[in-house]
Design an enzyme around this catalytic site. Sequence first.
Site, PDB file in Angstrom:
ATOM      1  N   TRP A 187       0.810  -1.223   0.000  1.00 23.71           N
ATOM      2  CA  TRP A 187       0.000   0.000   0.000  1.00 23.71           C
ATOM      3  C   TRP A 187       0.838   1.265   0.000  1.00 23.71           C
ATOM      4  O   TRP A 187       0.498   2.242  -0.679  1.00 23.71           O
ATOM      5  CB  TRP A 187      -0.987   0.001   1.168  1.00 23.71           C
ATOM      6  CG  TRP A 187      -2.029  -1.073   1.024  1.00 23.71           C
ATOM      7  CD1 TRP A 187      -2.210  -2.158   1.827  1.00 23.71           C
ATOM      8  CD2 TRP A 187      -3.029  -1.174  -0.010  1.00 23.71           C
ATOM      9  NE1 TRP A 187      -3.247  -2.930   1.351  1.00 23.71           N
ATOM     10  CE2 TRP A 187      -3.770  -2.357   0.239  1.00 23.71           C
ATOM     11  CE3 TRP A 187      -3.358  -0.397  -1.125  1.00 23.71           C
ATOM     12  CZ2 TRP A 187      -4.827  -2.758  -0.586  1.00 23.71           C
ATOM     13  CZ3 TRP A 187      -4.418  -0.805  -1.942  1.00 23.71           C
ATOM     14  CH2 TRP A 187      -5.125  -1.969  -1.660  1.00 23.71           C
TER      15      TRP A 187
ATOM     16  N   LYS B 195     -12.609  -2.022   6.194  1.00 23.58           N
ATOM     17  CA  LYS B 195     -11.971  -2.960   7.125  1.00 23.58           C
ATOM     18  C   LYS B 195     -12.556  -2.827   8.531  1.00 23.58           C
ATOM     19  O   LYS B 195     -13.101  -3.775   9.055  1.00 23.58           O
ATOM     20  CB  LYS B 195     -10.453  -2.732   7.166  1.00 23.58           C
ATOM     21  CG  LYS B 195      -9.672  -3.341   6.022  1.00 23.58           C
ATOM     22  CD  LYS B 195      -9.627  -2.483   4.778  1.00 23.58           C
ATOM     23  CE  LYS B 195      -8.929  -3.141   3.623  1.00 23.58           C
ATOM     24  NZ  LYS B 195      -7.747  -2.449   3.168  1.00 23.58           N
TER      25      LYS B 195
ATOM     26  N   ASP C 247      -1.754   6.471   6.501  1.00 22.04           N
ATOM     27  CA  ASP C 247      -2.795   5.616   5.934  1.00 22.04           C
ATOM     28  C   ASP C 247      -3.124   4.560   6.990  1.00 22.04           C
ATOM     29  O   ASP C 247      -2.338   3.651   7.226  1.00 22.04           O
ATOM     30  CB  ASP C 247      -2.285   4.965   4.642  1.00 22.04           C
ATOM     31  CG  ASP C 247      -3.288   3.970   4.056  1.00 22.04           C
ATOM     32  OD1 ASP C 247      -4.387   3.806   4.640  1.00 22.04           O
ATOM     33  OD2 ASP C 247      -2.972   3.359   3.015  1.00 22.04           O
TER      34      ASP C 247
HETATM   35  C1  LIG Z   1      -7.290  -1.802   1.990  1.00 23.26           C
HETATM   36  C2  LIG Z   1      -6.280  -0.744   2.030  1.00 23.26           C
HETATM   37  C3  LIG Z   1      -6.281   0.313   1.089  1.00 23.26           C
HETATM   38  C4  LIG Z   1      -7.211   0.312  -0.117  1.00 23.26           C
HETATM   39  O1  LIG Z   1      -8.313   1.027   0.039  1.00 23.26           O
HETATM   40  P1  LIG Z   1      -9.370   1.201  -1.162  1.00 23.26           P
HETATM   41  O2  LIG Z   1     -10.547   1.706  -0.418  1.00 23.26           O
HETATM   42  O3  LIG Z   1      -9.579  -0.106  -1.833  1.00 23.26           O
HETATM   43  O4  LIG Z   1      -8.808   2.214  -2.085  1.00 23.26           O
HETATM   44  C5  LIG Z   1      -5.339   1.304   1.219  1.00 23.26           C
HETATM   45  N1  LIG Z   1      -4.435   1.272   2.205  1.00 23.26           N
HETATM   46  C6  LIG Z   1      -4.396   0.268   3.122  1.00 23.26           C
HETATM   47  C7  LIG Z   1      -3.371   0.283   4.189  1.00 23.26           C
HETATM   48  C8  LIG Z   1      -5.319  -0.764   3.060  1.00 23.26           C
HETATM   49  O5  LIG Z   1      -5.270  -1.757   3.951  1.00 23.26           O
END
Ligand SMILES: *Cc1c(COP(=O)(O)O)cnc(C)c1O
Length: 396
Positions: free
Chosen positions: A137, A232, A208
């Site tokens: 990511w 999540k 993030d």
């Molecule tokens: C799942 C995830 C994403 C992706 O998010 P989207 O909503 O599919 O764009 C980004 N960063 C991390 C750390 C993730 O676990």
Amino acid sequence: MFCLDLTSDIKSDKASLRNMGIIFGINPLIFKEKFMNSIFNFSAGPAMLPVDVMKQAQEEFCNWHGLGVSIMEMSHRSSQFLALAKEAEQDLRDLMNIPDNYKVLFCHGGGRGQFAAIPLNLLGDQLEADYLVTGHWSKLAIVEAKKYARISKMDIIIEKHGKTAVMPVSDWKINPTSAYVHYCTNESIEGIEIFDVPKTGKVPLVADMSSTILSRKINISDFGIIYAGAQKNIGPSGLAVVIVRDDLLGFARRSIPSILNYEIQANAGSMHNTPPTYSWYLAGLVFKWIKKQGGIGALEHKNITKSKLLYDCIDASTFYSNNVDLSVRSRMNIPFRLTNKGLNETFIRESTAAGLLSLKGHSSVGGMRANIYNAMPIEGVQSLVDFMVGFERKYS
Ligand SMILES: *Cc1c(COP(=O)(O)O)cnc(C)c1O
């Protein structure tokens, strides 16, 4: 865990059960039998939601608070939705202890939408930003940011006694003239979680937290911006929550799409255009559920217990392995391998038949991965551990 209303005669619903079995590649008969006990969904995201939340949403799906319509069908500008939206924000503020000088935004575009929004909002006329690299990511965030800025990348993955680890935060070299520094607190694919928070001085720290938000206590004031895709630990996909310190508003590039502009969204109460209202509503139910669980501290405690249960099972065996150093093992996403790769398919087939769904690892890593976000009960992890012990006994 699935929740379906099975109070009516189950035989009359055979067809839909069979279909669900087929969806997950399970023999319908086995599926039906298992379904009556319990199914645990280890999906990476969209991930399982708390059963109580799903049940409440189901109950009020067609008739929200006696109004005769679904919340999904109501104007985002109605007094009812505005009240719901505000309450969800307040609940999140209470849960995370968000200080008043931070705005909370409910945005479109998931996590990746923010990969673009971050540079576009923060760069102003500066050209450089720092990005730390820890896995999938953080690398994708760089791909997006590179379109707008000169990126200084710093790979902080190290090897420690043959395991994957992360350089201590005190050793991270932050460029003091950078517009901001970005990192990912939990790499869900590699199963790497960074628990320490770097001190970046005047350089705003952007995190993030898509796959770790609400799973453990953090100090919001350590960060300039926190963002997270919802699917999540917050609610359904389609939503991203952004927590931004208000002195960071006002540096957006002129060319930024208004919908990504944090200042515009902050001034519009996240309603510059129609927000993802149903996701927002469900996020609000999840926040209430977390409060009922005893807040983030209680969930953190539970997450430590859950992850330890599974890591202990993996570490106690030579049949399974996880190659992440203890200091940075994720509590949310636990990748593991079978020493005998030839058993991978059998493992997936038998675990699925046992009601343990979506354990296949990400294609870039292989092996298995158990995603055990907030909504996964301890019984789900215990079932997985029991299955793994039995599987090892059977095939070793
Ligand atoms: C799942 C995830 C994403 C992706 O998010 P989207 O909503 O599919 O764009 C980004 N960063 C991390 C750390 C993730 O676990």
